[in-house]
Design a protein around this motif. Structure first.
Motif, PDB file in Angstrom:
ATOM      1  N   UNK A 120      -6.367  -7.027 -47.180  1.00  0.00           N
ATOM      2  CA  UNK A 120      -7.578  -6.559 -47.857  1.00  0.00           C
ATOM      3  C   UNK A 120      -7.751  -5.063 -47.572  1.00  0.00           C
ATOM      4  N   UNK A 121      -7.854  -4.279 -48.629  1.00  0.00           N
ATOM      5  CA  UNK A 121      -7.967  -2.828 -48.517  1.00  0.00           C
ATOM      6  C   UNK A 121      -9.299  -2.388 -49.110  1.00  0.00           C
ATOM      7  N   UNK A 122     -10.038  -1.578 -48.369  1.00  0.00           N
ATOM      8  CA  UNK A 122     -11.239  -0.931 -48.889  1.00  0.00           C
ATOM      9  C   UNK A 122     -10.899   0.542 -49.093  1.00  0.00           C
ATOM     10  N   UNK A 123     -10.923   0.983 -50.345  1.00  0.00           N
ATOM     11  CA  UNK A 123     -10.553   2.354 -50.687  1.00  0.00           C
ATOM     12  C   UNK A 123     -11.806   3.207 -50.775  1.00  0.00           C
ATOM     13  N   UNK A 124     -11.870   4.259 -49.962  1.00  0.00           N
ATOM     14  CA  UNK A 124     -13.085   5.082 -49.896  1.00  0.00           C
ATOM     15  C   UNK A 124     -12.738   6.567 -49.866  1.00  0.00           C
ATOM     16  N   UNK A 125     -11.775   6.952 -50.692  1.00  0.00           N
ATOM     17  CA  UNK A 125     -11.416   8.370 -50.782  1.00  0.00           C
ATOM     18  C   UNK A 125     -12.151   9.010 -51.944  1.00  0.00           C
TER      19      UNK A 125
END
Length: 347
Positions: free
Chosen positions: A70-75
């Motif tokens: 599970x990846x949370x992308x916050x860029x």
């Protein structure tokens, strides 16, 4: 299962810290080497409306290993493609990516990973990266998550629980409506940026409420043409900021006054774009926020001249050829009076 926080600044850091504090296996990823080093050495500290210190495990993007779970992308939006260059080759059969970003990045992510791997997220809480290993949460808030096709699925419940360790998390069947509303709201954030005052002093100033209303009204017109069901969040009610009568203009002012009052309770009193320019000395996401709405308008033959002028001001600020201050809002208000002389904005 290892949870990967890709982009461990203001939003990613707070969300990941909450998960790690709840006992989840969290790996922080960030391109800032000093931030990665600080997290590994002394942990991650959250201050402000919430106080929290956690030990952290962090790596640079080039040191990330797959397959990812599970990846949370916050860029930042402008960093999305570079992040996907790293993430896509490491995706495994069970990889799911949740976008916690400003901007309409979901189509680009789905194109790279496949739409079945992607969950949309809409963030509505204030936060700032203060320095290596330190993030300030500027106030409490909410997040809405949803599938791209509007279905309510089991994985949303798991993701909601993880996000609830940090903020109020909700499941929606209209995440696109929230993201469109945030894109339109960004006109207000950038108006605060060019004017340099606080949120409260900007939104609550009767002199500038007509131009603020018109900026939002242009964006609402594009959303309506696109057939989008806009969602309200907090004190922001976009459909009330496209007034057609005197009574509706009074209500538009009331919306802005409520918005101003809400921000007075926050530690963070200026926008992220303001901080980009005034503190971090870096370009903003204006092209991916206000610029994106302008582009959607052009596709449908709808002009957004006031927002185009706002973007030009922001670009001048980025180049250092303009100074922040109320003269910029005065300039925009004068333009509004010429464009919409009989009202506070387009009908």
């Amino acid at each position: 299962m290892t949870i990967t926080i890709y982009g461990s600044g203001a939003i990613g850091g707070i969300m990941g810290a909450g998960m790690a504090n709840a006992g989840e296996d969290v790996l922080f990823v960030d391109k800032a080497a000093e931030h990665v080093d600080a997290m590994n050495l002394t942990g991650l500290r959250i201050s402000g409306s919430k106080s929290l210190e956690i030990p952290a495990r962090a790596v640079l993007p080039e040191d990330l290993k797959g397959p990812l779970d599970l990846v949370f992308l916050a860029v930042k939006s402008q960093d999305t493609e570079a992040a996907l260059d790293t993430i896509a080759p490491l995706a495994g059969p069970d990889t799911v990516l949740v976008s916690l970003q400003n901007g309409m990045n979901l189509p680009a992510i789905a194109k790279r990973l496949g739409k079945e791997r992607v969950v949309g997220g809409f963030i509505s809480f204030p936060a700032d990266w203060q320095g290596p290993g330190h993030i300030e949460q500027g106030g409490f808030g909410n997040i809405w998550i949803g599938e791209l096709d509007g279905r309510i699925t089991g994985r949303l419940t798991r993701i909601q629980k993880l996000l609830s360790h940090s903020v109020n998390a909700h499941i929606t069947d209209n995440v696109a409506g929230y993201l469109w509303s945030k894109q339109i709201d960004c006109s207000l954030l950038f108006a605060q940026t060019v004017g340099d005052q606080t949120f409260a002093d900007t939104f609550g100033d009767a002199r500038y409420q007509p131009v603020l209303t018109a900026l939002v009204g242009e964006g609402v017109g594009v959303a309506l043409a696109a057939g989008v069901k806009l969602e309200s969040f907090g004190a922001f009610e976009p459909l009330k900021l496209r007034p057609r009568t005197a009574a509706e203009e009074s209500e538009a002012r009331a919306v802005l006054n409520r918005f101003a009052d809400q921000t007075r309770k926050q530690i963070k009193v200026r926008s992220g774009p303001w901080r980009d320019l005034a503190v971090r000395k870096r370009p903003t996401e204006v092209d991916h926020m206000v610029g994106w709405v302008i582009g959607e308008g052009r596709r449908r033959g709808i002009a957004m001249p006031l927002n185009e002028a706002l973007v030009r001001q922001v670009k001048d600020l980025e180049k250092g050829t303009r100074q922040r201050g109320l003269h910029n809002l005065d300039e925009l208000e004068a333009l509004r009076a010429r464009l919409y002389p009989s009202s506070m904005g387009p009908h």
